[in-house]
Write an enzyme that holds these catalytic residues in place. Structure first.
Site, PDB file in Angstrom:
ATOM      1  CE  LYS A  13      -3.238   2.675   2.829  1.00 62.00           C
ATOM      2  NZ  LYS A  13      -3.966   3.208   1.657  1.00 62.00           N
ATOM      3  CB  ALA A 196       4.496   8.055  -2.010  1.00 60.20           C
ATOM      4  CG  ASN A 197       8.047   5.566  -2.334  1.00 55.45           C
ATOM      5  OD1 ASN A 197       7.614   4.524  -2.829  1.00 55.45           O
ATOM      6  ND2 ASN A 197       8.269   6.663  -3.047  1.00 55.45           N
ATOM      7  NE  ARG A 198       4.503   1.350   4.340  1.00 56.29           N
ATOM      8  CZ  ARG A 198       3.857   0.863   3.288  1.00 56.29           C
ATOM      9  NH1 ARG A 198       3.751   1.599   2.189  1.00 56.29           N
ATOM     10  NH2 ARG A 198       3.333  -0.337   3.319  1.00 56.29           N
ATOM     11  CB  VAL A 199       9.344   9.208   2.717  1.00 57.56           C
ATOM     12  CG1 VAL A 199      10.223  10.332   3.248  1.00 57.56           C
ATOM     13  CG2 VAL A 199      10.233   8.108   2.133  1.00 57.56           C
TER      14      VAL A 199
END
Length: 221
Positions: A13, A196-199
């Site tokens: 996700k 996004a991208n867990r950042v």
């Protein structure tokens, strides 16, 4: 994969709904929280008032958590209502007045973490809220010895039945012993916006005590 592993749930996700910028934050985190909370209500989020209340017992340090319903916000803090006579959270708070709240609004990909000390609100304030509850909820508050063992569902239903008889014809049901509001007065509030991208975007407000100014910092995800 280990044969003993029962669940393995890798996630792909991406959080891409919004962003959180420093210049958009209110200087007061309680005002900022109220903005997010009103957005959560407007978004159609299911039970936006649901919040995890975490407490810890001393001297063991054992932590317990449960989902409760957030009911009131004032400029001092966050208020929840419950039984503070027989419940585990009551025993925790009596030994250690520190507590934490965690809100998560899935549809907005937002989380708010709150840490602070607790204080009980007045009986008059608790009664004012208690009178707004549905009648059966008020009766149930009298009947249930919260968190204590009961022999069976029937035994619990019998207690409720006895409470109904006791208050038959009584419109203004009194406040049960030990039932009321607890305010969490924050010393730290963190706002988390999924990215996004867990950042992710994370900002925390901290202060030493209620008389201190709030300091705002960005945290690494």
């Amino acid at each position: 994969m280990s044969k003993d592993r029962l669940v393995f749930a890798p996630s792909t996700k991406q959080y891409e709904k919004s962003q959180l910028l420093r210049e958009n934050l209110d200087p007061n985190p309680i005002v900022q929280f109220n903005k997010w909370y009103q957005n959560a209500i407007a978004s159609g989020e299911s039970l936006p008032e649901s919040v995890t209340l975490s407490t810890a017992s001393l001297p063991s340090g054992r932590v317990s958590a449960r989902v409760v319903l957030f009911k009131e916000l004032d400029l001092r803090g966050f208020i929840v209502f419950s039984n503070w006579h027989t419940s585990k959270k009551n025993a925790d708070i009596r030994s250690n007045p520190q507590a934490a709240l965690t809100f998560f609004w899935k549809s907005l990909e937002q989380q708010v973490r709150i840490e602070g000390h607790t204080e009980f609100i007045s009986q008059d304030e608790s009664l004012e809220y208690f009178r707004t509850r549905p009648r059966e909820s008020r009766i149930g508050a009298h009947a249930s010895p919260q968190s204590q063992p009961v022999l069976s569902r029937q035994a619990l239903d019998d207690k409720v039945g006895l409470a109904r008889q006791k208050f038959e014809g009584v419109e203004d049901i009194p406040l049960p012993e030990g039932w009321g509001g607890l305010r969490i007065v924050p010393t730290e509030i963190e706002f988390w916006q999924g990215r996004a991208n867990r950042v992710h975007d994370r900002f925390t407000y901290k202060r030493e005590n209620e008389d201190s100014e709030w300091a705002i910092e960005r945290l690494a995800p």
